[in-house]
Scaffold this motif. Structure first.
Motif, PDB file in Angstrom:
ATOM      1  N   GLY A 338       0.784  -1.233   0.000  1.00 23.29           N
ATOM      2  CA  GLY A 338       0.000   0.000   0.000  1.00 23.29           C
ATOM      3  C   GLY A 338       0.812   1.277   0.000  1.00 23.29           C
ATOM      4  N   SER A 339       1.828   1.331  -0.859  1.00 21.17           N
ATOM      5  CA  SER A 339       2.555   2.596  -1.029  1.00 21.17           C
ATOM      6  C   SER A 339       1.715   3.515  -1.906  1.00 21.17           C
ATOM      7  CB  SER A 339       3.889   2.336  -1.724  1.00 21.17           C
ATOM      8  OG  SER A 339       3.658   2.075  -3.101  1.00 21.17           O
ATOM      9  N   PRO A 340       2.084   4.796  -1.972  1.00 25.12           N
ATOM     10  CA  PRO A 340       1.339   5.701  -2.860  1.00 25.12           C
ATOM     11  C   PRO A 340       1.851   5.676  -4.301  1.00 25.12           C
ATOM     12  CG  PRO A 340       2.876   6.946  -1.539  1.00 25.12           C
ATOM     13  CD  PRO A 340       3.038   5.513  -1.128  1.00 25.12           C
ATOM     14  N   VAL A 341       2.328   4.513  -4.777  1.00 27.89           N
ATOM     15  CA  VAL A 341       2.859   4.469  -6.148  1.00 27.89           C
ATOM     16  C   VAL A 341       1.758   4.735  -7.172  1.00 27.89           C
ATOM     17  CG1 VAL A 341       2.648   1.938  -6.371  1.00 27.89           C
ATOM     18  CG2 VAL A 341       4.349   3.184  -7.738  1.00 27.89           C
ATOM     19  N   ASN A 342       0.525   4.317  -6.861  1.00 27.72           N
ATOM     20  CA  ASN A 342      -0.572   4.568  -7.801  1.00 27.72           C
ATOM     21  C   ASN A 342      -0.778   6.067  -7.991  1.00 27.72           C
ATOM     22  OD1 ASN A 342      -0.937   2.093  -6.106  1.00 27.72           O
ATOM     23  ND2 ASN A 342      -2.433   1.638  -7.695  1.00 27.72           N
ATOM     24  N   ALA A 343      -0.774   6.794  -6.882  1.00 30.33           N
ATOM     25  CA  ALA A 343      -0.972   8.241  -6.961  1.00 30.33           C
ATOM     26  C   ALA A 343       0.216   8.893  -7.670  1.00 30.33           C
ATOM     27  CB  ALA A 343      -1.147   8.827  -5.562  1.00 30.33           C
ATOM     28  N   GLY A 344       1.415   8.401  -7.381  1.00 27.67           N
ATOM     29  CA  GLY A 344       2.601   8.925  -8.064  1.00 27.67           C
ATOM     30  C   GLY A 344       2.494   8.729  -9.568  1.00 27.67           C
ATOM     31  N   ALA A 345       1.966   7.571  -9.956  1.00 29.93           N
ATOM     32  CA  ALA A 345       1.846   7.267 -11.386  1.00 29.93           C
ATOM     33  C   ALA A 345       0.777   8.131 -12.055  1.00 29.93           C
ATOM     34  CB  ALA A 345       1.516   5.787 -11.570  1.00 29.93           C
ATOM     35  N   ILE A 346      -0.251   8.494 -11.302  1.00 25.65           N
ATOM     36  CA  ILE A 346      -1.277   9.376 -11.861  1.00 25.65           C
ATOM     37  C   ILE A 346      -0.687  10.769 -12.115  1.00 25.65           C
ATOM     38  CG2 ILE A 346      -3.403  10.643 -11.274  1.00 25.65           C
ATOM     39  CD1 ILE A 346      -4.332   8.093  -9.793  1.00 25.65           C
ATOM     40  N   ALA A 376      -0.016  15.022  -0.808  1.00 21.40           N
ATOM     41  CA  ALA A 376       0.134  14.638  -2.221  1.00 21.40           C
ATOM     42  C   ALA A 376       0.948  13.353  -2.346  1.00 21.40           C
ATOM     43  CB  ALA A 376       0.779  15.753  -3.045  1.00 21.40           C
ATOM     44  N   PRO A 377       0.554  12.312  -1.590  1.00 21.68           N
ATOM     45  CA  PRO A 377       1.391  11.123  -1.478  1.00 21.68           C
ATOM     46  C   PRO A 377       1.833  10.557  -2.825  1.00 21.68           C
ATOM     47  CG  PRO A 377      -0.832  10.756  -0.560  1.00 21.68           C
ATOM     48  CD  PRO A 377      -0.689  12.200  -0.821  1.00 21.68           C
ATOM     49  N   GLY A 378       3.133  10.390  -2.968  1.00 23.65           N
ATOM     50  CA  GLY A 378       3.699   9.813  -4.185  1.00 23.65           C
ATOM     51  C   GLY A 378       4.075  10.838  -5.228  1.00 23.65           C
ATOM     52  N   ALA A 379       3.369  11.962  -5.236  1.00 25.23           N
ATOM     53  CA  ALA A 379       3.592  12.948  -6.295  1.00 25.23           C
ATOM     54  C   ALA A 379       4.933  13.681  -6.183  1.00 25.23           C
ATOM     55  CB  ALA A 379       2.431  13.941  -6.346  1.00 25.23           C
ATOM     56  N   PRO A 380       5.386  14.022  -4.963  1.00 25.35           N
ATOM     57  CA  PRO A 380       6.696  14.691  -4.904  1.00 25.35           C
ATOM     58  C   PRO A 380       7.834  13.785  -5.397  1.00 25.35           C
ATOM     59  CG  PRO A 380       5.474  15.082  -2.877  1.00 25.35           C
ATOM     60  CD  PRO A 380       4.732  14.023  -3.643  1.00 25.35           C
ATOM     61  N   ASN A 381       7.772  12.496  -5.046  1.00 25.49           N
ATOM     62  CA  ASN A 381       8.783  11.554  -5.537  1.00 25.49           C
ATOM     63  C   ASN A 381       8.792  11.573  -7.061  1.00 25.49           C
ATOM     64  OD1 ASN A 381       7.383  10.798  -3.080  1.00 25.49           O
ATOM     65  ND2 ASN A 381       8.633   8.956  -2.969  1.00 25.49           N
ATOM     66  N   ALA A 382       7.577  11.464  -7.626  1.00 24.83           N
ATOM     67  CA  ALA A 382       7.435  11.391  -9.080  1.00 24.83           C
ATOM     68  C   ALA A 382       7.936  12.666  -9.740  1.00 24.83           C
ATOM     69  CB  ALA A 382       5.966  11.144  -9.430  1.00 24.83           C
ATOM     70  N   ALA A 383       7.566  13.809  -9.151  1.00 22.50           N
ATOM     71  CA  ALA A 383       7.965  15.089  -9.739  1.00 22.50           C
ATOM     72  C   ALA A 383       9.467  15.306  -9.626  1.00 22.50           C
ATOM     73  CB  ALA A 383       7.221  16.237  -9.048  1.00 22.50           C
ATOM     74  N   PHE A 384      10.063  14.826  -8.524  1.00 28.49           N
ATOM     75  CA  PHE A 384      11.514  14.962  -8.360  1.00 28.49           C
ATOM     76  C   PHE A 384      12.222  14.381  -9.580  1.00 28.49           C
ATOM     77  CE2 PHE A 384      15.563  13.065  -6.814  1.00 28.49           C
ATOM     78  CZ  PHE A 384      16.228  14.256  -6.526  1.00 28.49           C
ATOM     79  N   ALA A 385      11.708  13.268 -10.077  1.00 28.76           N
ATOM     80  CA  ALA A 385      12.312  12.620 -11.235  1.00 28.76           C
ATOM     81  C   ALA A 385      11.884  13.313 -12.533  1.00 28.76           C
ATOM     82  CB  ALA A 385      11.918  11.145 -11.252  1.00 28.76           C
ATOM     83  N   CYS A 386      10.593  13.407 -12.757  1.00 32.25           N
ATOM     84  CA  CYS A 386      10.081  13.929 -14.036  1.00 32.25           C
ATOM     85  C   CYS A 386      10.550  15.354 -14.298  1.00 32.25           C
ATOM     86  CB  CYS A 386       8.562  13.870 -14.057  1.00 32.25           C
ATOM     87  SG  CYS A 386       7.844  14.707 -15.483  1.00 32.25           S
ATOM     88  N   GLU A 387      10.428  16.208 -13.276  1.00 29.18           N
ATOM     89  CA  GLU A 387      10.719  17.626 -13.499  1.00 29.18           C
ATOM     90  C   GLU A 387      12.211  17.909 -13.659  1.00 29.18           C
ATOM     91  OE1 GLU A 387       8.177  20.405 -13.792  1.00 29.18           O
ATOM     92  OE2 GLU A 387       7.677  18.452 -14.628  1.00 29.18           O
TER      93      GLU A 387
END
Lengths: 759, 156
Positions: A338-346, A376-387
């Motif tokens: 149950g990590s926030p990977v789904n939210a990160g992927a969205i 914003a669970p998962g989103a900062p991790n995702a943005a750190f990479a994408c942005e």
């Protein structure tokens, strides 16, 4: 810097209201500046006992036996509980077992700090002594601490019964990968074939904590009539009720939760931890039992957010058109799935309108505390990479990084990679506000660099209920179920006041317990001002309708001929027939009884209102000798749809920005090889202090959401998404090195510099 | 159970005597023995500042003071900052500047800020940030807190 030649807090409004958009003092303010407000740990009742929890010293171990006899024999101890006191049914589902085991372990401990037993005693010191007398025999196992390690075939297995779900299908493969999913849009191979430039890189983020200042605290009384009453600090009284009831195997009707004031949560006070333990101790002892965590327990035993391993590949044409976006996200779930990977992927590519996208997400269990939502669970991790990848691409193309984003920006109708098409959103408007801000073109000093980034959070709607009682003096009592974590009594009251044409000061809001209002979902997901505010709007409309009917009765005219305008009921036909809200309120009791307005609604699901985009412009200064990095200037820009109370919107933006600074530069769970956290105090887990940061300037962009009556978009979360990449981009601009791992502390910067110099 | 000690103090201007165990901190005594729960516990090791109180004119974190050490001391907690029903200018400024979100750190910040303005009536932004660096706030990002203190300084 104390003086400026520009406006520090800008609100780009295009609709004006009487109450909405103003900045009144919050209704709960007096209690909170005088020390009268009662938080989780402040509750007291007669015969109160104090509970303490024994926690595993090992990150991964099997429990062979627990001997509680010495603790039970200690003078002053009234109850001891272990995992055996949990109602594990024969047909218990994996999910239920996980939720119970996370409260009190039954067979295995999966992280250091995992609860194994608890004691209730006449005072906290005795309880502390007693847990030291409990003997636990462990078979210590090798821990695994990161997603890439846990995904290896040779990794220690946390759950022998956990079978990987692969693209929606249950497989027979036992592994630490709970789930692998994909989002596919277009043809990724074609997208890269069409690209003139490709950027590819791997990023890592570490475990960080929400860092709320108030530790978890709950008092439970399992009464002799079988009813369980819990007073706790929670982001959602109903969620706490339902979770506690499920864990204890009792009907929700048997549990009543009274939410105390809450000292911060950021998602971390959505799950329950001490509530079911206090309940079990109360049941056994026959007393009310209070359990309050220590700071070390908060770090080691409550949900931090996931560390993650992310790979990004982006392709673009020479003119800046992005042709392909590919992401691989592996998130640490902690001890249970149950990590926030789904939210990160969205969220990861949500700011971009790109035809060809492929996202792979992995939810991976590791020997760390079960992750909990964090802003914003998962989103900062995702943005750190994408942005950072987008920044790198802009550099390769020789394009301005905001122009590159504007060229590819998501707009209304753009289909997110996970499926839904965006309604009206403010991605372009946020980017334009960033570009137009004086900060973006201000000169930089020596050793300084500037970075930008944009981030998205989808926001949620969910259920909210509001009741409004009209008082005879023209004020209203507004009854709601959303715990007030940052000024929402104000933002909810203001929406009711706007409808009724009364001042916000005439609204008396109360946050009440689960027996006293209809179901209301958590204060989280940036939903409270949006959804409970919307419910307040509807409840006020209900009041207005009923009071118009009452005026019609009093005046003996048709109700359709009466309108409520700016707090005055008036006949459209006869200008003589009018009454203020206050005048009519005074006549209610004698003309049919008081008016009670009600609304209970579901304000939509995931993506309600279209979500919110936020951007940052950040300047950093990197000390060339030590690598110490200071944020010297930061501007936060966010689409609020409509800022109900601009000061608290700014507060959300500033708070999210500073949590982002901590995440970017300093915060981490410093893990030893044995899986223990080395820095479990607020001295060693150092969150930003007032001295570490500058003022945070804000620009509130208002692109009204299509759904909400005032156009509100929740603003609680998107603001923490862009800071980590914006800071990494600024560091790159300052020193010319791409920092792909968090935190970007002095050690990381000096090592990167030495590596570049070939040392 | 260790024997309790009789402690005589002046708290918020009133004589307050209490019994405490030698191992109990002033924070525990204020909250659990005397019933003044406005002083908050965030870490219990002196690093968050939520339990800041003034003791003989000096601000301390009550979790790092033993109850028995309060003997003969004059203590001001958040409950003693307002004068009757009149809020202190710092409290008023926190309200008007939206300088609190969840409010758990607010009592400590207000006690610290009042002490700052008593010592330095017109502090610079840096002086405010330096003085308040032992009070952690996770919600606000400090911006509005610093502004509230600046605002209060103009009204005292």
């Amino acid at each position: 810097m104390t003086t400026t030649d520009y406006e520090r807090n800008i609100v780009l409004s295009n609709v004006e209201y009487n109450v909405v958009g103003t900045r009144p003092v919050r209704p709960d303010g007096a209690d909170k500046v005088t020390g009268r407000a009662l938080y989780g740990a402040d509750f007291d009742t007669s015969g109160l006992l104090h509970g303490k929890v024994l926690r595993s010293p090992h990150a991964h171990a099997r429990i062979r036996s627990i001997d509680t006899s010495k603790a039970e024999a200690l003078q002053g101890v009234l109850a001891v509980v272990t995992g055996k006191d949990m109602p594990h049914e024969a047909d218990e589902s994996d999910g239920t077992k996980y939720s119970r085991d996370n409260i009190l372990a039954s067979d295995k401990v999966l992280y250091k700090g995992h609860a194994v037993a608890a004691v209730a005693a006449t005072n906290p010191h005795v309880a502390e002594e007693a847990i030291g007398l409990i003997e636990v025999d462990y078979e210590v196992l090798k821990p695994v601490l990161t997603a890439p390690e846990a995904m290896k075939d040779s990794a220690p297995i946390l759950h022998e019964g956990l079978k990987t779900e692969e693209l929606g299908e249950k497989t027979d493969k036992v592994s630490n990968i709970a789930n692998h999913f994909q989002h596919v849009k277009g043809d990724i191979a074609k997208g890269f074939a069409d690209a003139d430039v490709v950027v590819e890189r791997e990023y890592n983020t570490v475990t960080v904590h929400q860092g709320y200042i108030e530790p978890h605290g709950a008092t439970a009384l399992w009464n002799t009539d079988g009813r369980l009453h819990i007073w706790c600090s929670t982001q959602g009284a109903f969620t706490a009720r339902d979770a506690t009831a499920g864990i204890l195997g009792v009907p929700v009707s048997q549990v009543r939760v009274t939410p105390m004031e809450i000292g911060g949560g950021f998602g971390g006070k959505i799950p329950v931890y001490v509530e079911p333990i206090a309940a079990l101790l109360s049941k056994k002892s026959g007393h009310a039992v209070k359990v309050v965590m220590s700071r070390a327990e908060v770090f080691e035993s409550t949900g931090p957010t996931s560390g993650s391993n992310i790979r990004i590949k982006v392709g673009a044409k020479n003119d800046g058109t992005i042709t392909a976006l590919q992401g691989y996200l592996a998130f640490e779930a902690g001890g249970y799935p149950g990590s926030p990977v789904n939210a990160g992927a969205i969220c990861i590519f949500a700011a971009y309108d790109v035809d060809n996208v492929l996202i792979d997400g992995y939810d991976v269990v590791v020997n760390k505390p079960k992750s909990a939502p964090y802003r914003a669970p998962g989103a900062p991790n995702a943005a750190f990479a994408c942005e950072q990848a987008i920044d790198e691409l802009a550099g390769k193309l020789g394009m301005d990084p905001i122009d590159l984003r504007l060229k590819n920006a998501a707009v209304e109708g753009t289909r997110r990679p996970d499926g839904p098409a965006f309604p009206r959103i403010g991605c372009v408007e946020v980017l334009e506000a960033m570009k137009n801000h004086p900060h973006y073109s201000a000169p930089l000093g020596p050793n300084q660099g500037r970075g930008v980034a944009i981030g998205y959070w989808f926001n949620i709607g969910f259920q909210s209920s509001v009741n409004i009682n009209v008082n005879s003096d023209g004020t209203i009592s507004l009854i709601e179920g959303s715990t007030d974590i940052g000024g929402t009594r104000a933002s909810i009251s203001m929406q009711a006041a706007e409808v009724l044409g009364i001042p916000m000061e005439d609204v008396r809001p109360s946050v009440v317990d689960t027996d006293s209002i209809g179901f209301t979902a958590v204060t989280g997901g940036s939903r409270t001002t949006f959804a409970t505010g919307w419910a307040a709007y509807e409840a006020a409309q209900d009041v207005a309708r009923q009071m118009i009917e009452r005026a019609a009765t009093i005046w003996d005219v048709d109700k359709d001929g009466i309108e409520l305008k700016n707090g005055v009921f008036q006949s459209k036909a006869d200008p003589e027939l009018k009454m203020t809200f206050k005048e009519l309120s005074g006549q209610l009791l004698d003309t049919g009884g008081t008016v009670v307005g009600r609304a209970s609604m579901n304000a939509g699901g995931l993506g309600a209102g279209g979500g919110s985009f936020a951007g940052n412009i950040v300047d950093v200064e990197v000390d060339p000798d030590t690598g110490k990095t200071l944020v010297t200037r930061m501007t936060a820009i966010q689409d609020a749809g409509k800022a109900i109370h601009p000061s608290y919107v700014e507060g959300q933006m500033q708070g999210g920005s500073v949590q982002g600074i901590g995440w970017a530069l300093n915060e981490e769970y410093y893990m030893r090889d044995d899986g223990s956290m080395a820095n479990t105090s607020l001295l060693d887990y150092r969150m930003p202090t007032s001295l570490d940061i500058p003022m945070i300037d804000t620009v509130i962009v208002e692109v009204a959401s299509a759904e909400h009556p005032y156009g509100v978009r929740g603003v609680g979360e998107a603001n923490i998404v862009p800071p980590t990449p914006a800071i990494a981009n600024a560091v790159h601009s300052a020193i010319g090195i791409r920092m792909a791992n968090l935190p970007i502390n002095s050690v990381a910067i000096m090592e990167a510099k030495w590596k570049q110099q070939g040392n | 159970m260790p024997a309790k000690t009789y402690v005589r103090t002046i708290i918020n201007g009133e004589h307050v005597d209490f019994l405490c165990e030698p191992r109990q901190s002033l924070l525990e005594c204020l909250r659990d023995v005397i019933g003044l729960t406005g002083t908050k516990e965030g870490c219990n090791d002196g690093n968050c500042g939520a339990c800041t109180v003034s003791m003989d004119g000096r601000i301390v974190t009550a979790c790092l003071v033993l109850g028995v050490e309060a003997e003969g001391k004059e203590i001001t907690t958040i409950e003693g900052i307002a004068k009757g029903s009149q809020l202190h200018p710092v409290q008023q400024a926190f309200l008007e500047n939206a300088a609190l979100q969840c409010g758990i750190c607010t009592p400590g910040f207000i006690v610290s800020s009042v002490a700052l303005l008593e010592k330095i009536p017109q502090p610079s932004e840096h002086q405010i940030r330096f003085w308040l660096a032992n009070n952690l706030c996770r919600c606000t990002g400090y911006d509005k807190i610093v502004r509230a203190v600046q605002d209060a300084a103009t009204k005292m």
